[in-house]
Design an enzyme around this catalytic site. Structure first.
Site, PDB file in Angstrom:
ATOM      1  N   ASP A  65     -70.555  12.373   8.336  1.00 27.89           N
ATOM      2  CA  ASP A  65     -71.415  11.280   7.503  1.00 27.89           C
ATOM      3  C   ASP A  65     -72.455  12.088   7.176  1.00 27.89           C
ATOM      4  O   ASP A  65     -73.464  12.383   7.663  1.00 27.89           O
ATOM      5  CB  ASP A  65     -71.661  10.239   8.144  1.00 27.89           C
ATOM      6  CG  ASP A  65     -72.451   9.253   7.488  1.00 27.89           C
ATOM      7  OD1 ASP A  65     -72.679   9.337   6.072  1.00 27.89           O
ATOM      8  OD2 ASP A  65     -72.859   7.998   8.068  1.00 27.89           O
ATOM      9  N   VAL A  66     -72.511  12.388   5.494  1.00 27.59           N
ATOM     10  CA  VAL A  66     -73.722  13.074   4.993  1.00 27.59           C
ATOM     11  C   VAL A  66     -74.913  12.402   5.180  1.00 27.59           C
ATOM     12  O   VAL A  66     -75.751  12.958   4.780  1.00 27.59           O
ATOM     13  CB  VAL A  66     -73.231  13.624   3.698  1.00 27.59           C
ATOM     14  CG1 VAL A  66     -71.876  14.515   3.634  1.00 27.59           C
ATOM     15  CG2 VAL A  66     -73.079  12.267   2.641  1.00 27.59           C
ATOM     16  N   TYR A 154     -76.545   4.765 -10.399  1.00 29.07           N
ATOM     17  CA  TYR A 154     -75.561   6.112 -10.533  1.00 29.07           C
ATOM     18  C   TYR A 154     -76.574   7.347 -10.975  1.00 29.07           C
ATOM     19  O   TYR A 154     -76.707   8.354 -10.823  1.00 29.07           O
ATOM     20  CB  TYR A 154     -74.357   5.786 -10.814  1.00 29.07           C
ATOM     21  CG  TYR A 154     -73.349   7.083 -10.924  1.00 29.07           C
ATOM     22  CD1 TYR A 154     -73.029   7.492  -9.728  1.00 29.07           C
ATOM     23  CD2 TYR A 154     -73.155   7.777 -11.892  1.00 29.07           C
ATOM     24  CE1 TYR A 154     -72.289   8.652  -9.707  1.00 29.07           C
ATOM     25  CE2 TYR A 154     -72.174   8.599 -11.999  1.00 29.07           C
ATOM     26  CZ  TYR A 154     -71.846   9.357 -10.814  1.00 29.07           C
ATOM     27  OH  TYR A 154     -70.775  10.295 -10.803  1.00 29.07           O
ATOM     28  N   LYS A 158     -77.957  10.627  -9.773  1.00 29.75           N
ATOM     29  CA  LYS A 158     -77.427  12.151 -10.431  1.00 29.75           C
ATOM     30  C   LYS A 158     -78.325  12.739 -10.988  1.00 29.75           C
ATOM     31  O   LYS A 158     -78.206  14.160 -11.054  1.00 29.75           O
ATOM     32  CB  LYS A 158     -76.344  11.874 -11.133  1.00 29.75           C
ATOM     33  CG  LYS A 158     -75.065  11.561 -10.370  1.00 29.75           C
ATOM     34  CD  LYS A 158     -74.682  12.403  -9.227  1.00 29.75           C
ATOM     35  CE  LYS A 158     -73.304  11.819  -8.613  1.00 29.75           C
ATOM     36  NZ  LYS A 158     -72.889  12.935  -7.557  1.00 29.75           N
ATOM     37  N   THR A 189     -59.981  10.422 -11.472  1.00 29.83           N
ATOM     38  CA  THR A 189     -60.098   9.803 -10.289  1.00 29.83           C
ATOM     39  C   THR A 189     -60.487   8.284 -10.459  1.00 29.83           C
ATOM     40  O   THR A 189     -60.808   7.649 -11.303  1.00 29.83           O
ATOM     41  CB  THR A 189     -61.317  10.776  -9.455  1.00 29.83           C
ATOM     42  OG1 THR A 189     -62.459   9.919  -9.796  1.00 29.83           O
ATOM     43  CG2 THR A 189     -61.153  12.123  -9.654  1.00 29.83           C
TER      44      THR A 189
END
Length: 249
Positions: A65-66, A154, A158, A189
């Site tokens: 789990d990062v 988001y 980023k 994706t």
């Protein structure tokens, strides 16, 4: 698919259970790297490893789990000498700035920013101790170059990925650790689909707005990642490399 050579090198890919991360892990293995595939969903990691082994590659699955530093430290500690790291773990949660839930907003930053920082922290330490290496972070053209309504969290996360990449790159290059950020546009994706969209609707939306009239394949992103990780890109440091079909132009 690879034109690059990574034989004798060990590569770590986070977010390797699906999508961009999976394609990059497979491409690195095809190019000769011993590939460590990491993520939260073990069954998906095992699927990635099975594909790698089917093409004659060497893969190790590690659940991680990062967002948890102990988990990241344990992950990197299992790798041994680390030559290439690709940080592809990420999440997308949409919502207007005045409507988004605080927990969802925080989750986006926890995965996309804190998770990236923790990954780089331990990757850089390991690479410094073994003579250097290459890190490729997966950012996005959203945030790095453009923004979209309902994508504020988001985009902001980023943008932070790009800024954190540049800072880490300047700090680490003197120790032989080269870091860059790959910033894809729409990719084939599930994360590229908006709520309620299917693949056909997504493709039609992108075709109407993107100069290249299509989404990218995950293999196209993987090819760019391998180039950034290779000696062919050895003088590229601290950059956002945008691969979005011309959308941000």
């Amino acid at each position: 698919m690879s034109k690059f050579e990574f034989s004798g090198k060990t590569a770590l890919v986070t977010g390797a259970g699906s999508g961009i991360g999976r394609s990059i892990a497979i491409a690195l293995a095809e190019a000769g790297a011993k590939t460590v595939v990491a993520g939260r969903r073990v069954s998906e990691l095992e699927d990635t490893a099975a594909i790698i082994r089917d093409v004659g590659g060497d893969a190790l699955c590690v659940a991680a789990d990062v967002t948890d530093e102990a988990s990241v430290s344990a992950l990197v500690g299992q790798v041994g000498p680390l030559h290439v790291a690709v940080n592809a773990a990420g999440t997308v949660l949409g919502g207007a700035v005045d409507e988004m839930d605080a927990e969802a907003f925080a989750r986006v930053f926890q995965v996309n920013v804190t998770g990236l920082w923790l990954s780089m922290k331990h990757e850089i330490r390991t690479m410094k101790g073994t003579g250097g290496g290459v890190i490729v972070n997966i950012g996005a053209n959203i945030g790095a170059r453009i923004v979209r309504p309902t994508m504020g969290a988001y985009a902001a996360s980023k943008a932070a990925v790009s800024s954190l990449t540049r800072t880490a790159a300047l700090e680490a290059i003197s120790s032989g650790v080269r870091i860059n950020c790959l910033c894809p546009g729409p990719v084939d994706t599930p994360l590229s689909m908006r709520p309620g969209e299917d693949r056909a609707a997504r493709d039609a939306r992108v075709a109407a707005t993107n100069p290249s009239k299509r989404v990218a394949s995950t293999d196209e992103i993987a090819g760019a990642a391998l180039w950034l990780a290779s000696d062919a890109a050895s003088y590229i440091v601290g950059q956002d490399v945008v691969i979005d079909g011309g959308a941000s132009a």
